[in-house]
Design an enzyme around this catalytic site. Structure first.
Site, PDB file in Angstrom:
ATOM      1  N   TYR A 139       0.818  -1.223   0.000  1.00 52.33           N
ATOM      2  CA  TYR A 139       0.000   0.000   0.000  1.00 52.33           C
ATOM      3  C   TYR A 139       0.850   1.271   0.000  1.00 52.33           C
ATOM      4  O   TYR A 139       0.408   2.304  -0.500  1.00 52.33           O
ATOM      5  CB  TYR A 139      -1.046  -0.027   1.123  1.00 52.33           C
ATOM      6  CG  TYR A 139      -2.199  -0.906   0.690  1.00 52.33           C
ATOM      7  CD1 TYR A 139      -3.102  -0.464  -0.279  1.00 52.33           C
ATOM      8  CD2 TYR A 139      -2.323  -2.204   1.156  1.00 52.33           C
ATOM      9  CE1 TYR A 139      -4.114  -1.279  -0.741  1.00 52.33           C
ATOM     10  CE2 TYR A 139      -3.339  -3.034   0.698  1.00 52.33           C
ATOM     11  CZ  TYR A 139      -4.232  -2.564  -0.256  1.00 52.33           C
ATOM     12  OH  TYR A 139      -5.221  -3.380  -0.730  1.00 52.33           O
ATOM     13  N   GLN A 198     -15.302   1.906  -5.908  1.00 51.61           N
ATOM     14  CA  GLN A 198     -14.559   0.785  -5.329  1.00 51.61           C
ATOM     15  C   GLN A 198     -13.074   1.132  -5.289  1.00 51.61           C
ATOM     16  O   GLN A 198     -12.273   0.397  -4.730  1.00 51.61           O
ATOM     17  CB  GLN A 198     -14.747  -0.470  -6.187  1.00 51.61           C
ATOM     18  CG  GLN A 198     -16.188  -0.946  -6.239  1.00 51.61           C
ATOM     19  CD  GLN A 198     -16.373  -1.965  -7.352  1.00 51.61           C
ATOM     20  OE1 GLN A 198     -16.117  -3.153  -7.172  1.00 51.61           O
ATOM     21  NE2 GLN A 198     -16.802  -1.517  -8.515  1.00 51.61           N
ATOM     22  N   ASN A 199     -12.733   2.268  -5.903  1.00 56.03           N
ATOM     23  CA  ASN A 199     -11.321   2.621  -6.004  1.00 56.03           C
ATOM     24  C   ASN A 199     -10.792   3.201  -4.702  1.00 56.03           C
ATOM     25  O   ASN A 199     -11.494   3.925  -4.008  1.00 56.03           O
ATOM     26  CB  ASN A 199     -11.108   3.635  -7.132  1.00 56.03           C
ATOM     27  CG  ASN A 199     -11.507   3.061  -8.473  1.00 56.03           C
ATOM     28  OD1 ASN A 199     -11.640   1.847  -8.601  1.00 56.03           O
ATOM     29  ND2 ASN A 199     -11.702   3.908  -9.462  1.00 56.03           N
ATOM     30  N   ASP A 231      -8.097   5.084  -4.892  1.00 58.96           N
ATOM     31  CA  ASP A 231      -7.391   6.302  -5.301  1.00 58.96           C
ATOM     32  C   ASP A 231      -8.242   7.533  -4.972  1.00 58.96           C
ATOM     33  O   ASP A 231      -9.389   7.404  -4.530  1.00 58.96           O
ATOM     34  CB  ASP A 231      -6.994   6.245  -6.793  1.00 58.96           C
ATOM     35  CG  ASP A 231      -8.200   6.298  -7.731  1.00 58.96           C
ATOM     36  OD1 ASP A 231      -9.105   7.142  -7.535  1.00 58.96           O
ATOM     37  OD2 ASP A 231      -8.244   5.503  -8.696  1.00 58.96           O
ATOM     38  N   HIS A 279     -14.297   0.575  -0.625  1.00 60.93           N
ATOM     39  CA  HIS A 279     -13.171  -0.298  -0.269  1.00 60.93           C
ATOM     40  C   HIS A 279     -12.037   0.449   0.427  1.00 60.93           C
ATOM     41  O   HIS A 279     -10.918  -0.043   0.479  1.00 60.93           O
ATOM     42  CB  HIS A 279     -12.651  -1.018  -1.526  1.00 60.93           C
ATOM     43  CG  HIS A 279     -13.659  -1.950  -2.117  1.00 60.93           C
ATOM     44  ND1 HIS A 279     -13.560  -2.478  -3.388  1.00 60.93           N
ATOM     45  CD2 HIS A 279     -14.808  -2.458  -1.597  1.00 60.93           C
ATOM     46  CE1 HIS A 279     -14.607  -3.255  -3.616  1.00 60.93           C
ATOM     47  NE2 HIS A 279     -15.382  -3.256  -2.557  1.00 60.93           N
ATOM     48  N   GLY A 297     -16.396   1.255 -15.591  1.00 55.37           N
ATOM     49  CA  GLY A 297     -15.087   0.639 -15.400  1.00 55.37           C
ATOM     50  C   GLY A 297     -14.955  -0.336 -14.250  1.00 55.37           C
ATOM     51  O   GLY A 297     -13.983  -0.281 -13.504  1.00 55.37           O
ATOM     52  N   THR A 298     -15.894  -1.227 -14.126  1.00 52.77           N
ATOM     53  CA  THR A 298     -15.739  -2.292 -13.118  1.00 52.77           C
ATOM     54  C   THR A 298     -16.142  -3.628 -13.709  1.00 52.77           C
ATOM     55  O   THR A 298     -17.118  -3.717 -14.457  1.00 52.77           O
ATOM     56  CB  THR A 298     -16.548  -2.006 -11.825  1.00 52.77           C
ATOM     57  OG1 THR A 298     -16.564  -3.189 -11.021  1.00 52.77           O
ATOM     58  CG2 THR A 298     -17.966  -1.548 -12.099  1.00 52.77           C
TER      59      THR A 298
HETATM   60  N1  APR Z   1     -12.140   2.573 -19.359  1.00 55.88           N
HETATM   61  C1  APR Z   1     -13.184   1.941 -18.757  1.00 55.88           C
HETATM   62  N2  APR Z   1     -13.109   0.693 -18.296  1.00 55.88           N
HETATM   63  C2  APR Z   1     -11.944   0.054 -18.450  1.00 55.88           C
HETATM   64  C3  APR Z   1     -10.816   0.630 -19.053  1.00 55.88           C
HETATM   65  C4  APR Z   1     -10.951   1.970 -19.535  1.00 55.88           C
HETATM   66  N3  APR Z   1      -9.948   2.617 -20.122  1.00 55.88           N
HETATM   67  N4  APR Z   1      -9.812  -0.278 -19.043  1.00 55.88           N
HETATM   68  C5  APR Z   1     -10.293  -1.379 -18.439  1.00 55.88           C
HETATM   69  N5  APR Z   1     -11.585  -1.187 -18.077  1.00 55.88           N
HETATM   70  C6  APR Z   1     -12.519  -2.095 -17.389  1.00 55.88           C
HETATM   71  C7  APR Z   1     -12.296  -3.552 -17.639  1.00 55.88           C
HETATM   72  O1  APR Z   1     -12.939  -3.965 -18.828  1.00 55.88           O
HETATM   73  C8  APR Z   1     -12.925  -4.166 -16.391  1.00 55.88           C
HETATM   74  O2  APR Z   1     -14.295  -4.410 -16.566  1.00 55.88           O
HETATM   75  O3  APR Z   1     -12.335  -1.903 -16.003  1.00 55.88           O
HETATM   76  C9  APR Z   1     -12.726  -3.080 -15.325  1.00 55.88           C
HETATM   77  C10 APR Z   1     -11.665  -3.375 -14.304  1.00 55.88           C
HETATM   78  O4  APR Z   1     -12.035  -4.482 -13.545  1.00 55.88           O
HETATM   79  P1  APR Z   1     -11.201  -4.927 -12.266  1.00 55.88           P
HETATM   80  O5  APR Z   1      -9.753  -4.904 -12.589  1.00 55.88           O
HETATM   81  O6  APR Z   1     -11.790  -6.188 -11.774  1.00 55.88           O
HETATM   82  O7  APR Z   1     -11.449  -3.724 -11.244  1.00 55.88           O
HETATM   83  P2  APR Z   1     -12.701  -3.480 -10.294  1.00 55.88           P
HETATM   84  O8  APR Z   1     -13.965  -3.972 -10.893  1.00 55.88           O
HETATM   85  O9  APR Z   1     -12.633  -2.066  -9.852  1.00 55.88           O
HETATM   86  O10 APR Z   1     -12.328  -4.402  -9.059  1.00 55.88           O
HETATM   87  C11 APR Z   1     -13.172  -4.420  -7.940  1.00 55.88           C
HETATM   88  O11 APR Z   1     -11.614  -5.742  -6.747  1.00 55.88           O
HETATM   89  O12 APR Z   1      -9.563  -6.416  -5.915  1.00 55.88           O
HETATM   90  C12 APR Z   1     -10.653  -5.639  -5.717  1.00 55.88           C
HETATM   91  O13 APR Z   1     -10.679  -3.976  -4.145  1.00 55.88           O
HETATM   92  C13 APR Z   1     -10.371  -4.190  -5.501  1.00 55.88           C
HETATM   93  O14 APR Z   1     -11.937  -2.389  -5.742  1.00 55.88           O
HETATM   94  C14 APR Z   1     -11.353  -3.499  -6.404  1.00 55.88           C
HETATM   95  C15 APR Z   1     -12.380  -4.581  -6.680  1.00 55.88           C
END
Ligand code: APR
Length: 235
Positions: free
Chosen positions: A54, A87-88, A90, A105, A178-179
């Site tokens: 972290y 969920q970010n 940042d 989170h 973006g999740t």
């Molecule tokens: N713009 C929009 N979406 C994007 C981009 C972009 N430029 N690049 C990638 N993505 C999308 C991917 O297609 C995917 O669906 O962002 C998503 C990222 O997914 P994850 O990496 O699983 O991230 P997230 O969903 O935020 O993860 C959830 O998991 O490990 C934990 O605590 C962590 O908060 C996090 C949680």
């Protein structure tokens, strides 16, 4: 009264700011085992490893700048009553000017005592903002206990989920950006939206979402938010 927009964001909204996602190819969890660096068991096994991980995440935020998607989400506040549920860990929504941000989170720039109680009712009075500075083994809170990241580790409860459910339930529109929708309980939040509430999803990937209310804007966050803003103006 302004219409209410709930915005649920994930790592994808910050991808174009140079912060990697977790589960895409080459993502953070390709290089680190989340059970080692981001779980409560991992913390008790090896605190130094978790603190170092972290410290690294926090340091990356010093120079990270919000992109056009964060800015477009902040600009929605001109016309709508907006709450961002992210969920970010940042701080790019805040840097972009969003005024109501719920960090489901936790936050990488904050720490709290290891032995503290942290839940919704307890508020965040033991939480310390360390900015971008490292925190090491032996760094203590005022109550004498080791400082830990203010992060919801895997294996821990998500204290802010109830508040997020209330926000989504009351929303006139839900926007998801973006999740990968793989991590619960955040991934289940959209089910709390009213049956009449439209749901827009901005993500370049196909997602495991099957709901007739969903319009998928299949694009990266910056371009997708441009399209979404246009759709909103034409509504
Ligand atoms: N713009 C929009 N979406 C994007 C981009 C972009 N430029 N690049 C990638 N993505 C999308 C991917 O297609 C995917 O669906 O962002 C998503 C990222 O997914 P994850 O990496 O699983 O991230 P997230 O969903 O935020 O993860 C959830 O998991 O490990 C934990 O605590 C962590 O908060 C996090 C949680």
């Amino acid at each position: 009264m302004k219409d209410k927009i709930a915005v649920l964001t994930g790592a994808g909204v910050s991808a174009e700011s140079g912060l990697g996602t977790y589960r895409d190819n080459g993502g953070l969890w390709d290089n680190y085992d989340p059970m080692e660096v981001a779980s409560i068991e991992g913390w008790y096994r090896n605190r130094k490893l978790v603190l170092d991980f972290y410290n690294m995440q926090r340091a990356k935020l010093r120079d990270a700048q919000p992109n056009a998607a964060h800015l477009a989400i902040a600009a929605l506040e001109d016309k709508y009553d907006v709450t961002v549920i992210t969920q970010n860990v940042d701080n790019l929504h805040e840097k972009a000017g969003s005024t109501r941000v719920i960090h489901l989170h936790g936050e990488a720039t904050k720490v709290r005592p290891e032995n503290g109680v942290y839940d919704e009712s307890y508020s965040e009075r033991e939480v310390i903002d360390v900015g971008y500075e490292p925190v090491n083994l032996g760094d203590k809170a005022p109550n004498g206990s080791q400082l830990r990241p203010h992060i919801v580790f895997f294996g821990e409860a998500v204290p802010k989920i109830e508040r997020a459910i209330d926000i989504v339930s009351a929303a006139d529109l839900l926007l998801i950006v973006g999740t990968s929708m793989q991590v619960y309980p955040a991934a289940g939040l959209y089910r709390y939206a009213d049956p009449k509430t439209p749901i827009y999803v901005v993500d370049p990937a196909d997602l495991p979402l099957h709901d007739p209310r969903i319009t998928h804007i299949k694009d990266v966050a910056t371009k997708g938010m441009e399209k979404f803003t246009k759709i909103l103006e034409e509504r």
